[in-house]
Write a protein that holds these residues in place. Structure first.
Motif, PDB file in Angstrom:
ATOM      1  N   GLY A  88       0.832  -1.195   0.000  1.00 57.23           N
ATOM      2  CA  GLY A  88       0.000   0.000   0.000  1.00 57.23           C
ATOM      3  C   GLY A  88       0.869   1.248   0.000  1.00 57.23           C
ATOM      4  N   ARG A  89       0.303   2.339  -0.482  1.00 60.61           N
ATOM      5  CA  ARG A  89       1.078   3.582  -0.556  1.00 60.61           C
ATOM      6  C   ARG A  89       1.272   4.132   0.865  1.00 60.61           C
ATOM      7  N   GLY A  90       2.547   4.345   1.212  1.00 60.61           N
ATOM      8  CA  GLY A  90       2.890   4.886   2.512  1.00 60.61           C
ATOM      9  C   GLY A  90       3.296   3.843   3.536  1.00 60.61           C
ATOM     10  N   VAL A  91       3.173   2.551   3.227  1.00 67.64           N
ATOM     11  CA  VAL A  91       3.549   1.547   4.221  1.00 67.64           C
ATOM     12  C   VAL A  91       5.024   1.662   4.588  1.00 67.64           C
ATOM     13  N   ALA A  92       5.842   2.089   3.615  1.00 69.43           N
ATOM     14  CA  ALA A  92       7.271   2.280   3.870  1.00 69.43           C
ATOM     15  C   ALA A  92       7.630   3.752   3.990  1.00 69.43           C
ATOM     16  N   ASP A  93       6.936   4.604   3.258  1.00 63.81           N
ATOM     17  CA  ASP A  93       7.305   6.017   3.167  1.00 63.81           C
ATOM     18  C   ASP A  93       6.065   6.882   3.340  1.00 63.81           C
TER      19      ASP A  93
ATOM     20  N   ASP B 208      12.924   7.143   8.678  1.00 62.90           N
ATOM     21  CA  ASP B 208      12.583   7.309   7.270  1.00 62.90           C
ATOM     22  C   ASP B 208      13.713   6.661   6.489  1.00 62.90           C
ATOM     23  N   GLY B 209      13.526   6.492   5.193  1.00 63.05           N
ATOM     24  CA  GLY B 209      14.568   5.876   4.399  1.00 63.05           C
ATOM     25  C   GLY B 209      14.663   4.379   4.648  1.00 63.05           C
ATOM     26  N   PRO B 210      15.648   3.715   4.019  1.00 63.77           N
ATOM     27  CA  PRO B 210      15.753   2.262   4.107  1.00 63.77           C
ATOM     28  C   PRO B 210      16.901   1.776   4.986  1.00 63.77           C
ATOM     29  N   ARG B 211      16.746   0.557   5.483  1.00 69.21           N
ATOM     30  CA  ARG B 211      17.893  -0.164   6.011  1.00 69.21           C
ATOM     31  C   ARG B 211      18.831  -0.524   4.856  1.00 69.21           C
ATOM     32  N   LEU B 212      20.087  -0.716   5.207  1.00 73.38           N
ATOM     33  CA  LEU B 212      21.042  -1.145   4.189  1.00 73.38           C
ATOM     34  C   LEU B 212      20.735  -2.569   3.741  1.00 73.38           C
ATOM     35  N   GLN B 213      20.415  -3.434   4.697  1.00 75.63           N
ATOM     36  CA  GLN B 213      19.964  -4.800   4.432  1.00 75.63           C
ATOM     37  C   GLN B 213      18.721  -5.027   5.292  1.00 75.63           C
ATOM     38  N   PRO B 214      17.695  -5.695   4.779  1.00 77.17           N
ATOM     39  CA  PRO B 214      16.433  -5.767   5.510  1.00 77.17           C
ATOM     40  C   PRO B 214      16.516  -6.486   6.841  1.00 77.17           C
ATOM     41  N   GLU B 215      17.460  -7.419   6.996  1.00 77.64           N
ATOM     42  CA  GLU B 215      17.513  -8.206   8.219  1.00 77.64           C
ATOM     43  C   GLU B 215      18.377  -7.582   9.310  1.00 77.64           C
ATOM     44  N   THR B 216      19.072  -6.494   9.018  1.00 77.09           N
ATOM     45  CA  THR B 216      19.977  -5.872   9.985  1.00 77.09           C
ATOM     46  C   THR B 216      19.595  -4.411  10.195  1.00 77.09           C
TER      47      THR B 216
ATOM     48  N   LEU C 299      20.439  20.081  16.546  1.00 79.65           N
ATOM     49  CA  LEU C 299      20.343  18.807  17.252  1.00 79.65           C
ATOM     50  C   LEU C 299      21.263  17.754  16.654  1.00 79.65           C
ATOM     51  N   PRO C 300      21.814  16.853  17.479  1.00 79.89           N
ATOM     52  CA  PRO C 300      22.360  15.620  16.920  1.00 79.89           C
ATOM     53  C   PRO C 300      21.198  14.805  16.350  1.00 79.89           C
ATOM     54  N   THR C 301      21.408  14.216  15.198  1.00 83.19           N
ATOM     55  CA  THR C 301      20.313  13.532  14.504  1.00 83.19           C
ATOM     56  C   THR C 301      20.685  12.089  14.230  1.00 83.19           C
ATOM     57  N   VAL C 302      19.819  11.182  14.656  1.00 83.07           N
ATOM     58  CA  VAL C 302      20.022   9.749  14.422  1.00 83.07           C
ATOM     59  C   VAL C 302      18.730   9.179  13.863  1.00 83.07           C
ATOM     60  N   TRP C 303      18.813   8.594  12.679  1.00 83.39           N
ATOM     61  CA  TRP C 303      17.664   8.006  12.009  1.00 83.39           C
ATOM     62  C   TRP C 303      17.753   6.488  12.114  1.00 83.39           C
ATOM     63  N   VAL C 304      16.626   5.875  12.469  1.00 82.51           N
ATOM     64  CA  VAL C 304      16.544   4.418  12.598  1.00 82.51           C
ATOM     65  C   VAL C 304      15.471   3.952  11.615  1.00 82.51           C
ATOM     66  N   PRO C 305      15.827   3.625  10.382  1.00 79.42           N
ATOM     67  CA  PRO C 305      14.813   3.334   9.358  1.00 79.42           C
ATOM     68  C   PRO C 305      14.172   1.960   9.541  1.00 79.42           C
ATOM     69  N   HIS C 306      12.907   1.874   9.119  1.00 81.81           N
ATOM     70  CA  HIS C 306      12.162   0.622   9.188  1.00 81.81           C
ATOM     71  C   HIS C 306      11.650   0.236   7.795  1.00 81.81           C
ATOM     72  N   SER C 307      12.499   0.377   6.803  1.00 83.60           N
ATOM     73  CA  SER C 307      12.141  -0.039   5.455  1.00 83.60           C
ATOM     74  C   SER C 307      13.378  -0.681   4.830  1.00 83.60           C
ATOM     75  N   TRP C 308      13.312  -0.962   3.541  1.00 83.69           N
ATOM     76  CA  TRP C 308      14.474  -1.534   2.859  1.00 83.69           C
ATOM     77  C   TRP C 308      14.561  -0.953   1.459  1.00 83.69           C
ATOM     78  N   ARG C 309      15.710  -1.118   0.828  1.00 81.59           N
ATOM     79  CA  ARG C 309      15.973  -0.415  -0.430  1.00 81.59           C
ATOM     80  C   ARG C 309      15.083  -0.883  -1.574  1.00 81.59           C
ATOM     81  N   GLY C 310      14.511  -2.081  -1.458  1.00 81.76           N
ATOM     82  CA  GLY C 310      13.662  -2.601  -2.530  1.00 81.76           C
ATOM     83  C   GLY C 310      12.182  -2.400  -2.285  1.00 81.76           C
ATOM     84  N   CYS C 311      11.807  -1.403  -1.479  1.00 83.11           N
ATOM     85  CA  CYS C 311      10.404  -1.266  -1.045  1.00 83.11           C
ATOM     86  C   CYS C 311       9.491  -0.652  -2.099  1.00 83.11           C
ATOM     87  N   SER C 312      10.043  -0.161  -3.194  1.00 80.66           N
ATOM     88  CA  SER C 312       9.258   0.469  -4.278  1.00 80.66           C
ATOM     89  C   SER C 312       8.543   1.743  -3.830  1.00 80.66           C
TER      90      SER C 312
END
Length: 464
Positions: free
Chosen positions: A126-131, A192-200, A417-430
């Motif tokens: 669905g649109r927005g599930v990753a972004d 926001d954005g993707p993990r480098l590898q989906p399992e890590t 601010l110091p900024t740290v992003w913890v993404p919950h998507s992956w690079r192939g999420c379309s």
């Protein structure tokens, strides 16, 4: 499962929301809002997402919410929320965007639709599930799990949601500048954005900047018969092609000196060493890009030039005529240390030196987004990485900056601010394409990681 360890209980409560169907149900509600910021007819959908989808959820978690008009005409509304538990506690600012890119309804796979959530093949579609709806929902449910287990967060939480990210975060810079006190915090932790590898799990501490511009060759009105005028009239498409080709060599290495960064330091190289880029998605071409760099250094530590679109004549129905105009929309992604003020003047000098004075550069400075980067050895990075590793059992991948672009300069430069992003998507999420999806297992892992992180912040015992 009964726990004597309350931290483990909060983590299992969050992760269990996938198996119970709670996460799917909540995500379906958010996805159902047609919040396309690129579609002017959906302005009411942007407002409804904040007032109907987010505000009741936040208020049920003890947040005080406030709606804001965008300070820039044409920008979507904004929402701030805060839960203040004590003057001496750390304050964490979170961020998310509820707007999405065009639904592209007719281009999804059979049985899928952009604004109706589908769970299939171990993925949510669905649109927005990753972004970015799925990502900020994970963070909110993780907070809910901590509150339900401990009775409080143990830290002060502030949240900022915008509805214009997909149109360049219009108004966000002005809003942050005017609301420094309201948004004051010790750290930004957002997703926001993707993990480098989906399992890590991945942490990134900034983003590459982006500059969009058009190269235009406008020589005459109308087209002229190629038999009668070929060899007599300059061809705008040829001039445009020469201009584009002059910017890089045959393997895409940038030729303009001012476009080549000087910030790929030994420390950044050490942070990028060994990071994996292979996996699902198109195969990486080892013969494309800066020859002396590794793939990770090219993506996260260097600048890259791309042609996003180009046109001359009528490609859908070519005729035997020399066109009068040609245009290409181009983009430079750049890292910290690139002098943005020098980019367009350097391009102009370069084209003139090539004898291409007929090529015009159309550039709106508002379409240049600054690059940001936080030292991977910053104390907040070490603490968050330690918590994530404790929860997941895996050391997270650490990126000095994302290869893509985010409005991180609002938080790093304007709010300081110091900024740290913890993404919950992956690079192939379309994302931005048909068939956007989020792996179910990644969502569950993200819920567990964030519940552990929020627990540790509230306990005051983040790993050193």
């Amino acid at each position: 499962m009964q726990h004597t360890d309350p931290r483990a209980a909060a983590i299992d409560l969050a992760g269990g929301m996938v198996g119970s169907g709670r996460f799917r149900s909540d995500l379906a509600d958010l996805v159902g809002y047609r919040s396309e910021s690129q579609n002017p007819s959906q302005a009411i959908g942007l407002m409804r997402y904040l007032t109907e989808a987010l505000m009741p959820r936040l208020q049920s978690l003890g947040f005080t919410c406030l709606m804001h008009a965008n300070p820039v005409p044409g920008g979507g509304p904004l929402l701030t929320a805060e839960r203040i538990e004590g003057a001496g506690l750390p304050t964490v600012l979170g961020y998310g965007h509820g707007d999405v890119s065009h639904g592209q309804d007719d281009d999804w796979r059979p049985g899928l639709a952009p604004f109706a959530l589908t769970e299939r093949d171990g993925r949510y579609w669905g649109r927005g599930v990753a972004d970015n709806k799925g990502q900020h929902l994970i963070n909110l449910l993780a907070m809910e799990s901590v509150i339900a287990t401990r009775g409080h967060l143990g830290f002060n939480a502030k949240l900022l949601f915008e509805m214009s990210e997909e149109t360049g975060s219009r108004g966000l810079h002005a809003f942050c500048a005017a609301n420094r006190d309201r948004l004051a915090a010790d750290v930004l932790i957002a997703s926001d954005g993707p993990r480098l590898q989906p399992e890590t799990p991945t942490l990134f501490m900034g983003s590459r900047g982006a500059m969009n511009f058009d190269l235009v060759v406008d020589l005459r009105d109308g087209a002229h018969h190629s038999g009668n005028w070929g060899g007599l009239l300059p061809d705008p498409a040829i001039l445009l092609a020469q201009a584009i080709a002059s910017i890089t060599d045959g393997r895409g290495q940038i030729r303009i000196p001012e476009w080549r960064p000087t910030s790929l330091t030994p420390a950044v190289r050490a942070a990028l060493a060994g990071l994996p880029l292979d996996g699902d998605g198109p195969a990486i071409d080892p013969d494309w890009g800066e020859e002396s760099l590794t793939p990770a250094e090219r993506a996260f530590g260097w600048n890259s030039f791309a042609v996003l679109a180009m046109k001359s004549g009528v490609p859908e129905a070519p005729v035997n005529a020399i066109a009068g105009q040609a245009r290409a929309t181009c983009q430079l992604r750049f890292v910290v240390g690139t002098d943005t003020a020098a980019l367009i003047p350097a391009l102009r000098r370069h084209l003139d030196a090539q004898g291409l004075g007929a090529v015009r550069i159309d550039h709106d400075a508002a379409n240049t987004h600054p690059a940001t980067r936080l030292d991977p050895d910053h104390p907040w990075v070490r603490r968050i990485a330690g918590s994530v590793a404790r929860t997941s059992g895996r050391a997270p991948h650490l990126l000095p900056n994302l290869a893509g672009s985010l409005p991180n300069d609002c938080f790093a430069d304007i709010l300081g601010l110091p900024t740290v992003w913890v993404p919950h998507s992956w690079r192939g999420c379309s994302q931005h394409a048909p068939n956007e999806h989020l792996p179910v297992a990644l969502a569950e892992d993200g819920l567990r990681v964030m519940a552990g992180l929020y627990w540790d912040i509230g306990s005051g015992n983040l790993p050193a």
